[in-house]
Scaffold this motif. Structure first.
Motif, PDB file in Angstrom:
ATOM      1  N   PHE A 245       0.828  -1.198   0.000  1.00  0.00           N
ATOM      2  CA  PHE A 245       0.000   0.000   0.000  1.00  0.00           C
ATOM      3  C   PHE A 245       0.873   1.262   0.000  1.00  0.00           C
TER       4      PHE A 245
ATOM      5  N   LEU B 240       1.364   4.181  -2.827  1.00  0.00           N
ATOM      6  CA  LEU B 240       1.142   5.600  -2.517  1.00  0.00           C
ATOM      7  C   LEU B 240       2.328   6.457  -2.969  1.00  0.00           C
TER       8      LEU B 240
ATOM      9  N   LEU C  70      -5.872   4.015  -5.603  1.00  0.00           N
ATOM     10  CA  LEU C  70      -5.410   5.027  -4.648  1.00  0.00           C
ATOM     11  C   LEU C  70      -5.446   6.431  -5.254  1.00  0.00           C
TER      12      LEU C  70
ATOM     13  N   SER D  77      -9.054   7.397  -5.474  1.00  0.00           N
ATOM     14  CA  SER D  77      -9.550   7.609  -4.120  1.00  0.00           C
ATOM     15  C   SER D  77      -9.095   8.958  -3.568  1.00  0.00           C
TER      16      SER D  77
END
Length: 139
Positions: free
Chosen positions: A19, A23, A121, A124
């Motif tokens: 994750f 990012l 991501l 989002s």
């Protein structure tokens, strides 16, 4: 441009590493702080002078899960402007509806594909400042 201050609560270190790597690979500057559980996250929220703009909450963690943590965060006015993205590798419509009702801003289904996770991501976090009142599901 100012970094987006993000807290992530997730007890799975492999998922967390995946994750965080994704990012770092999207065109949004982020400053990430990690917590293994909701209790540590809540302790930090109450002790921080500067609150995060975004919290990613894994739904299934020990001690205090994402559902409980979401409820606690939304019970305090001082946290009302924090954008909360609940996430899990499992999509259950009943649970996603509960998250919406409890005040989450988004639900994100974890992806095992790095390329797909980066896209999710970016999508989002691109919505953080634009659609605060609309609940969004990204799968």
């Amino acid at each position: 441009m100012k970094d987006l201050n993000i807290y992530i609560a997730d007890d799975d270190l492999d998922d967390l590493s995946f994750f965080k790597e994704a990012l770092e690979d999207i065109p949004i500057n982020t400053q990430v702080t990690h917590f293994d559980n909701g209790v540590d996250l809540m302790d930090r929220l109450f002790s921080d002078q500067t609150l995060p703009e975004v919290i990613f909450l894994d739904l299934y963690m020990p001690i205090m899960d994402g559902f409980e943590c979401l409820m606690d965060i939304r019970n305090f006015k001082k946290f009302k402007n924090i954008y909360i993205i609940a996430y899990s590798s499992i999509y259950r419509e009943r649970e996603v509806n509960q998250l919406k009702q409890d005040g989450a801003n988004q639900f994100l289904k974890k992806s095992s594909s790095y390329k797909e996770l980066k896209k999710l991501l970016l999508d989002s976090l691109s919505k953080v400042n634009t659609k605060r009142n609309d609940f969004i599901v990204l799968t």
